[in-house]
Design an enzyme around this catalytic site. Sequence first.
Site, PDB file in Angstrom:
ATOM      1  N   HIS A 152       4.792  24.011  51.538  1.00  0.00           N
ATOM      2  CA  HIS A 152       6.055  23.857  50.726  1.00  0.00           C
ATOM      3  C   HIS A 152       7.266  23.542  51.585  1.00  0.00           C
ATOM      4  O   HIS A 152       6.958  23.071  52.861  1.00  0.00           O
ATOM      5  CB  HIS A 152       5.895  25.290  50.010  1.00  0.00           C
ATOM      6  N   GLY A 153       8.342  23.897  51.418  1.00  0.00           N
ATOM      7  CA  GLY A 153       9.554  23.876  51.869  1.00  0.00           C
ATOM      8  C   GLY A 153       9.411  24.344  53.606  1.00  0.00           C
ATOM      9  O   GLY A 153      10.045  23.443  54.381  1.00  0.00           O
TER      10      GLY A 153
END
Length: 297
Positions: A152-153
């Site tokens: 994810h980020g």
Amino acid sequence: MAEGVKVSLEMIVGKQENVHTVSLRPDGDNLQFEKELNDKMKALNGSTLIIADLLGGTPCNVAVKNYLNVEGVEIIAGMTLSIVIEAVVNQKATIKELVCLSRENIVDVKAGMNQAEKEITEDSKEKELSNFSQYAGKENIVNTRIDERLIHGQVAGIWSTSLSTQRIIVANDEAASDPLQKSSLRMAAPTSMRLSVLPVEAAAENIRAGKYGKQRLFLLFKNPKDVLRFIEANGPIKTVNVGNMSYKEGAREVTKSIQVLPEEETIFETIASKGVNVTAQLVPNDPSIDFMKKLRG
């Protein structure tokens, strides 16, 4: 909108004291926005980047009116969370690079998933591990992380790039057996990085055999149980960084981003007893803390 973007930003990269928001209120107008923007700008020192939402919208127009010719102030329009993250974590990024990033992050997800399905078969092409024997025991692992959200980020946009990662290895049986998960992970990973999504034991075998040569490897686990299985399969781990473990019924909070069940506490103790250094660090800019000390209270 601006405040919501900042909340999302801080979920990914942690608290940001140098990021400020000014919003056009539902009952406001250009005069309200102009006053609040100017008041905010007067309180700031040094170079400033203004990121407006829409080209031609009130925030952008007000910024242009007041700061177009002001030295040390840059203005871009077309705000996305990815641009804001990049501007925060890579303060050397030029305006041109930020604009290019915004274009790259508009993706046809369906087409991308189809392409990802083709790419994700890469690891099945080379079966004979003896071909890599010259690299056996010489693995180059730059980070080992427990993160329930996998890619994810924080992982794709911050950790992997800051460590110059060349391959992300996701070691999780469920993800490895689910074509949709594998394709989603490929889509989430930076396009410049190779990705392997493998069962835990297969990941240990491949790394131990030197399959990835001198590549800089980022090893990613979903939970501490998989880490222990990897160790028991003779997978090489010296340090593991605990990033995100969400709340589950019966869990207790160790840090803001880590909630641990009683049975997971036991697993962490077992991991630590095998000589593995267990740390907690959400993003690279945060200090690394002794997770076991924190866990034991």
